[in-house]
Design an enzyme around this catalytic site. Structure first.
Site, short mmCIF file in Angstrom:
data_model
loop_
_atom_site.label_atom_id
_atom_site.label_comp_id
_atom_site.label_asym_id
_atom_site.label_seq_id
_atom_site.Cartn_x
_atom_site.Cartn_y
_atom_site.Cartn_z
N ASP A 250 39.04 35.80 39.37
CA ASP A 250 40.37 35.96 38.77
C ASP A 250 41.07 37.08 39.52
O ASP A 250 40.80 37.31 40.69
CB ASP A 250 40.24 36.25 37.27
CG ASP A 250 41.42 35.73 36.46
OD1 ASP A 250 42.56 36.14 36.77
OD2 ASP A 250 41.23 34.92 35.54
N HIS A 273 42.47 35.92 42.54
CA HIS A 273 43.85 35.56 42.26
C HIS A 273 44.82 36.65 42.68
O HIS A 273 45.97 36.67 42.25
CB HIS A 273 44.02 35.25 40.77
CG HIS A 273 43.33 34.00 40.34
ND1 HIS A 273 43.39 33.54 39.04
CD2 HIS A 273 42.57 33.11 41.02
CE1 HIS A 273 42.69 32.42 38.94
NE2 HIS A 273 42.18 32.15 40.13
#
Length: 411
Positions: A250, A273
């Site tokens: 993430d 991310h």
């Protein structure tokens, strides 16, 4: 589709969006002095005035099989309650522990040192993490003023067996799985040199903290591990992150409500991310976000580069003075994003992002203002069959441009 830049990326963003508790440490916190102590602790060069508290002396077993949770807690309490300079030691060896809380206040005259050189593994079974106030996360530090956590040790969350139970991709109000570390109400702290592997949830949470430094960390989890943010910050101010390597499933660094004066410098991100401000507007009455600087860092094979994401909300807050500068992106799918429709758009819209290098999707009622794009140079490096003109897409955004702009500015 992916993009690469070797030039300087700079954004300045202003958006309309949705007591000191603890130890008896005397004198002001000196970060430089504390960092020297951390390095000396790692090298075994602390003076005779520092009393050591070794987890082995309190019954911990370095066999990787016996749960040593209570032994770690007893060691911490002894060091924390000592009225002189103290260092808790986790020596080389394999240790197994469940969820524990290192609870302050402490009574040391200088910052409590925790020297971690061993391999510490979490209980893999989720039944140990019941979701109650004391068992939500794995290792929690709470209500401590003056902390140095340093060493070459590795903290392994054994999250692979738990990730299938993560449903946050389908629920906006999901049950968060255990972070490897949670720092709550911890002020004047340095976390230096340690490694975090495969957390069940986040690697590191920093919440309600002040004057907090995270240096030379290595945080690792597979790129498809769900919600394994590297460093997640909320309700904290003066947090500095530097010289870290973060590859996870993430956001490498995520900064949500109440994040003020946050610095990210010389961080290597990927996979993951990217660097994210938000999600914002997820809860009622969120505190503003202000003075965020991400600089001199790189992103490789990440889903996003730099992103600000917000929910629509009836209780708006403000995010301002956000700077992304001097970043290098390699094979990044969505390099620059402001998304005020996060969590509200239809799934078909997600596929359109892949051909857009810069996307500002802002609210009509609360548009994005004072965005400055300085010297952006993104080059397409995807498969030849997909070599189509890539572009900037701006909705309800007021953007000014300086210097090189590739892709072309919004029209």
């Amino acid at each position: 589709m992916a993009f690469v830049t070797k030039a300087r990326i700079s954004l300045i963003l202003l958006l309309c969006l949705v007591d000191r508790n603890g130890c008896e440490r005397t004198g002001p916190f000196n970060p430089a002095e504390a960092l020297v102590k951390a390095k000396n602790a790692a090298a075994g060069k602390l003076g005779p005035d520092v009393k050591t508290f070794n987890v082995l002396d309190y019954g911990a077993k370095a066999n990787g099989k016996t749960d040593s949770s209570i032994n770690f807690i007893r060691t911490f309490k002894a060091a924390c309650n000592f009225r002189g300079n103290a260092m808790m030691v986790i020596p080389k060896g394999d240790f197994l522990i469940g969820p524990i809380i290192f609870q302050g206040p402490c009574f040391n005259p200088s910052s409590l040192i925790i020297q971690a050189n061993g391999i510490v593994k979490a209980q893999a079974d989720l039944s140990y993490f019941t979701g109650g106030a004391d068992d939500t996360d794995w290792i929690t530090f709470q209500s401590i003023n003056g902390l140095i956590l340093s060493g070459t040790g590795t903290f392994h969350g054994q999250g692979a067996k738990a990730w299938k139970y993560n449903d946050c991709a389908h629920k906006s109000h999901c049950v968060r799985l255990a972070a490897n570390f949670k720092f709550n109400k911890v002020n004047d702290a340095i976390i230096n040199g340690i490694n975090s592997i495969d957390p069940k949830g986040f690697h590191i949470m920093v919440t309600v903290c002040r004057n907090f430094r995270l240096l030379n960390l290595k945080l690792q989890a597979p790129g498809d591990s769900p919600n394994t943010d590297g460093i997640h910050i909320s309700k904290s101010n003066v947090v500095k992150i530097a010289h870290c390597v973060i590859g996870t499933g993430d956001d490498c660094v995520s900064m949500i409500h109440g994040s003020i004066d946050i610095s990210v410098n010389k961080v290597i991100c990927g996979p993951g991310h990217g660097f994210s401000v938000g999600s914002l507007g997820h809860y009622d009455d969120e505190a503003d976000v202000n003075k965020i600087v991400v600089t001199n860092s790189s992103l490789t094979d990440t889903t996003n580069g730099v992103r600000i994401k917000t929910y629509k909300t009836d209780s708006p807050s403000k995010a301002s003075s956000i700077f992304f500068t001097d970043l290098v992106m390699n094979r990044v799918k969505n390099p620059i994003i402001i998304d005020q429709e996060y969590g509200n758009r239809h799934s078909t819209q997600g596929t359109s992002i892949s051909k857009v290098a810069v996307q500002f999707l802002c609210s009509k009622s609360n548009p994005c203002e004072s965005i400055q794009m300085n010297n952006i140079d993104l080059q397409y490096v995807g498969p030849p069959r997909e070599q189509q003109p890539f572009e900037s897409n701006c909705t309800n955004a007021k953007v000014s441009y300086v210097g090189l702009q590739n892709p072309p500015p919004c029209r």
